[in-house]
Design a protein around this motif. Structure first.
Motif, mmCIF file in Angstrom:
data_model
loop_
_atom_site.group_PDB
_atom_site.id
_atom_site.type_symbol
_atom_site.label_atom_id
_atom_site.label_comp_id
_atom_site.label_asym_id
_atom_site.label_seq_id
_atom_site.Cartn_x
_atom_site.Cartn_y
_atom_site.Cartn_z
ATOM 1 N N PRO A 96 1.011 -1.158 -0.171
ATOM 2 C CA PRO A 96 0.047 -0.029 0.029
ATOM 3 C C PRO A 96 0.948 1.375 0.320
ATOM 4 C CG PRO A 96 -0.833 -1.573 1.659
ATOM 5 C CD PRO A 96 0.433 -1.984 1.021
ATOM 6 N N SER A 97 2.036 0.855 1.156
ATOM 7 C CA SER A 97 3.253 2.323 0.417
ATOM 8 C C SER A 97 3.677 3.090 -0.494
ATOM 9 C CB SER A 97 3.865 2.272 1.580
ATOM 10 O OG SER A 97 4.473 1.232 1.356
ATOM 11 N N HIS A 98 4.154 1.959 -0.908
ATOM 12 C CA HIS A 98 3.977 1.891 -2.760
ATOM 13 C C HIS A 98 3.662 2.453 -3.702
ATOM 14 C CE1 HIS A 98 7.521 -1.547 -1.966
ATOM 15 N NE2 HIS A 98 8.049 -0.336 -2.034
ATOM 16 N N ALA A 99 1.633 1.932 -3.215
ATOM 17 C CA ALA A 99 0.497 2.596 -4.286
ATOM 18 C C ALA A 99 0.235 3.601 -4.340
ATOM 19 C CB ALA A 99 -0.452 1.087 -4.396
ATOM 20 N N ALA A 100 0.890 4.099 -2.402
ATOM 21 C CA ALA A 100 0.536 5.481 -2.550
ATOM 22 C C ALA A 100 1.710 6.705 -3.101
ATOM 23 C CB ALA A 100 0.569 6.046 -1.304
ATOM 24 N N ALA A 101 2.498 6.353 -3.262
ATOM 25 C CA ALA A 101 3.980 6.468 -3.408
ATOM 26 C C ALA A 101 3.394 7.244 -4.698
ATOM 27 C CB ALA A 101 5.056 6.144 -3.095
ATOM 28 N N ILE A 102 3.239 6.402 -5.386
ATOM 29 C CA ILE A 102 2.830 6.293 -7.346
ATOM 30 C C ILE A 102 1.843 6.857 -7.411
ATOM 31 C CG2 ILE A 102 2.298 4.558 -8.708
ATOM 32 C CD1 ILE A 102 4.438 2.713 -8.426
ATOM 33 N N GLY A 103 0.593 6.913 -6.495
ATOM 34 C CA GLY A 103 -0.488 7.887 -6.776
ATOM 35 C C GLY A 103 -0.007 9.370 -7.009
ATOM 36 N N ALA A 104 1.002 9.682 -5.772
ATOM 37 C CA ALA A 104 0.509 10.952 -5.567
ATOM 38 C C ALA A 104 1.973 12.040 -6.146
ATOM 39 C CB ALA A 104 2.388 10.575 -4.455
ATOM 40 N N ALA A 105 2.790 11.106 -7.408
ATOM 41 C CA ALA A 105 3.984 11.008 -8.385
ATOM 42 C C ALA A 105 3.077 11.129 -9.249
ATOM 43 C CB ALA A 105 4.457 10.272 -8.532
ATOM 44 N N GLY A 106 1.996 9.760 -9.183
ATOM 45 C CA GLY A 106 1.261 10.386 -11.134
ATOM 46 C C GLY A 106 0.335 12.292 -10.956
ATOM 47 N N VAL A 107 0.445 12.077 -9.612
ATOM 48 C CA VAL A 107 -1.252 13.434 -9.085
ATOM 49 C C VAL A 107 0.347 14.895 -9.586
ATOM 50 C CG1 VAL A 107 -1.752 15.010 -7.653
ATOM 51 C CG2 VAL A 107 -2.817 12.931 -7.901
ATOM 52 N N ALA A 108 1.140 14.273 -8.801
ATOM 53 C CA ALA A 108 2.205 15.813 -9.333
ATOM 54 C C ALA A 108 2.380 16.065 -10.771
ATOM 55 C CB ALA A 108 3.485 15.257 -8.618
ATOM 56 N N LEU A 109 3.025 14.635 -11.610
ATOM 57 C CA LEU A 109 3.155 14.621 -13.208
ATOM 58 C C LEU A 109 1.738 15.490 -13.656
ATOM 59 C CD1 LEU A 109 4.835 11.410 -13.444
ATOM 60 C CD2 LEU A 109 5.657 13.439 -13.878
ATOM 61 N N LEU A 110 0.407 15.280 -13.333
ATOM 62 C CA LEU A 110 -0.497 15.694 -14.241
ATOM 63 C C LEU A 110 -0.142 17.505 -13.548
ATOM 64 C CD1 LEU A 110 -3.056 12.647 -13.443
ATOM 65 C CD2 LEU A 110 -2.256 13.738 -15.288
ATOM 66 N N GLY A 111 -0.264 17.765 -12.729
ATOM 67 C CA GLY A 111 -0.656 19.389 -12.105
ATOM 68 C C GLY A 111 0.700 20.018 -12.974
ATOM 69 N N VAL A 112 1.582 19.481 -12.812
ATOM 70 C CA VAL A 112 2.665 20.033 -13.598
ATOM 71 C C VAL A 112 2.689 20.144 -14.691
ATOM 72 C CG1 VAL A 112 5.742 19.802 -14.638
ATOM 73 C CG2 VAL A 112 4.686 19.416 -12.144
ATOM 74 N N GLY A 113 1.821 19.448 -15.425
ATOM 75 C CA GLY A 113 1.785 18.901 -16.999
ATOM 76 C C GLY A 113 0.623 19.912 -17.606
ATOM 77 N N GLY A 114 -0.808 20.139 -16.319
ATOM 78 C CA GLY A 114 -1.787 21.285 -16.326
ATOM 79 C C GLY A 114 -0.875 22.725 -16.362
ATOM 80 N N LEU A 115 0.477 23.201 -15.203
ATOM 81 C CA LEU A 115 0.540 24.425 -14.994
ATOM 82 C C LEU A 115 0.987 24.109 -17.160
ATOM 83 C CD1 LEU A 115 1.959 24.470 -11.658
ATOM 84 C CD2 LEU A 115 -0.241 25.518 -12.656
ATOM 85 N N ARG A 116 2.537 23.295 -17.244
ATOM 86 C CA ARG A 116 2.427 23.999 -18.508
ATOM 87 C C ARG A 116 1.757 24.542 -19.712
ATOM 88 N NH1 ARG A 116 7.618 21.018 -20.293
ATOM 89 N NH2 ARG A 116 7.252 22.735 -21.030
ATOM 90 N N LEU A 117 0.478 23.243 -19.162
ATOM 91 C CA LEU A 117 -0.181 24.224 -21.310
ATOM 92 C C LEU A 117 -0.636 25.300 -20.477
ATOM 93 C CD1 LEU A 117 -1.543 22.789 -22.905
ATOM 94 C CD2 LEU A 117 -2.879 21.561 -21.507
ATOM 95 N N ARG A 118 -1.218 25.251 -19.246
ATOM 96 C CA ARG A 118 -1.953 27.114 -18.896
ATOM 97 C C ARG A 118 -1.489 28.211 -19.444
ATOM 98 N NH1 ARG A 118 -4.899 28.115 -13.718
ATOM 99 N NH2 ARG A 118 -6.915 27.629 -14.495
ATOM 100 N N ARG A 119 0.407 28.032 -19.005
ATOM 101 C CA ARG A 119 0.968 28.873 -19.025
ATOM 102 C C ARG A 119 1.197 29.083 -21.010
ATOM 103 N NH1 ARG A 119 6.616 27.924 -15.819
ATOM 104 N NH2 ARG A 119 5.726 28.437 -13.667
ATOM 105 N N ARG A 120 1.934 27.652 -21.418
ATOM 106 C CA ARG A 120 1.533 27.681 -22.891
ATOM 107 C C ARG A 120 0.083 28.527 -23.430
ATOM 108 N NH1 ARG A 120 2.882 22.367 -25.518
ATOM 109 N NH2 ARG A 120 5.101 22.861 -24.514
ATOM 110 N N ARG A 121 -1.236 28.557 -23.057
ATOM 111 C CA ARG A 121 -2.024 28.673 -23.660
ATOM 112 C C ARG A 121 -1.736 30.577 -23.503
ATOM 113 N NH1 ARG A 121 -6.738 24.316 -22.434
ATOM 114 N NH2 ARG A 121 -6.262 23.120 -23.384
ATOM 115 N N ALA A 122 -0.993 30.650 -22.052
ATOM 116 C CA ALA A 122 -1.480 32.297 -21.573
ATOM 117 C C ALA A 122 -0.119 32.714 -22.639
ATOM 118 C CB ALA A 122 -1.274 32.390 -19.938
ATOM 119 N N THR A 123 0.795 32.865 -23.052
ATOM 120 C CA THR A 123 1.467 32.972 -24.334
ATOM 121 C C THR A 123 1.564 32.904 -25.323
ATOM 122 O OG1 THR A 123 3.252 31.142 -24.272
ATOM 123 C CG2 THR A 123 3.043 32.709 -22.196
ATOM 124 N N SER A 124 0.254 32.227 -26.097
ATOM 125 C CA SER A 124 -0.122 32.289 -27.136
ATOM 126 C C SER A 124 -0.996 33.633 -27.660
ATOM 127 C CB SER A 124 -0.755 30.644 -27.382
ATOM 128 O OG SER A 124 0.091 29.587 -26.966
#
Length: 124
Positions: A96-124
Motif C-alpha cells: 500500500p505504501s508503494h501504491a500511495a507513492a506512485i499515486g502521489a507521483a502521478g498526481v504531481a506529474l498531472l499537475g505540472v503538465g496542467g500548469l505548463r499547458l496553462r502557461r503555454r496558452r497564456a503566452t500564445s
C-alpha cells in the motif's frame, strides 16, 4: 431442429463435418478458438481444414468435466493462477505504501503538465 444430436460430437463442429450443433448454435464442447482460427484462415470458405493449423492450440478439452445437470458448467476455480506454490512465501507485487507513492507521483506529474499547458496558452 431437424438435425439429430450426435453421440460423439467433434470439437471442430461443422468444419469437421459434424452438423449436429450447427443449426442450433454452438455446443459447450465446440473448440471455439480452433474453429475461429481455421475459419479466418479460409477453412470456412473452402470447406477444408488448413493443415498448418490442424494441431490447433492443443487445448482440446476442459480441465474440469461438465456436470450432468444444469448449469452443466463447472464453477470457476477459487485459487489464483498466479499464486505461489504452496509452502512458499510470496511477496505482494505492490505494498500500500508503494501504491500511495506512485499515486502521489502521478498526481504531481498531472499537475505540472496542467500548469505548463496553462502557461503555454497564456503566452500564445
Amino acid at each position: 431442429m431437424a438435425v439429430p444430436p450426435t453421440a460423439k460430437p467433434n470439437r471442430l463442429g461443422v468444419l469437421a463435418g459434424d452438423l449436429a450443433g450447427f443449426p442450433n448454435g454452438r455446443r459447450l464442447t465446440d473448440d471455439v478458438i480452433d474453429i475461429s482460427l481455421q475459419a479466418v484462415e479460409g477453412a470456412a470458405r473452402t470447406g477444408k481444414l488448413v493443415p498448418a493449423l490442424a494441431a490447433g492450440d492443443k487445448v482440446d478439452a476442459n480441465d474440469v468435466p461438465f456436470g450432468t445437470r444444469f448449469p452443466y458448467l463447472a464453477l470457476p476455480h477459487s485459487k489464483s493462477v498466479n499464486s505461489a506454490p504452496s509452502g512458499g512465501a510470496r511477496q505482494p507485487a505492490m505494498t500500500p505504501s508503494h501504491a500511495a507513492a506512485i499515486g502521489a507521483a502521478g498526481v504531481a506529474l498531472l499537475g505540472v503538465g496542467g500548469l505548463r499547458l496553462r502557461r503555454r496558452r497564456a503566452t500564445s
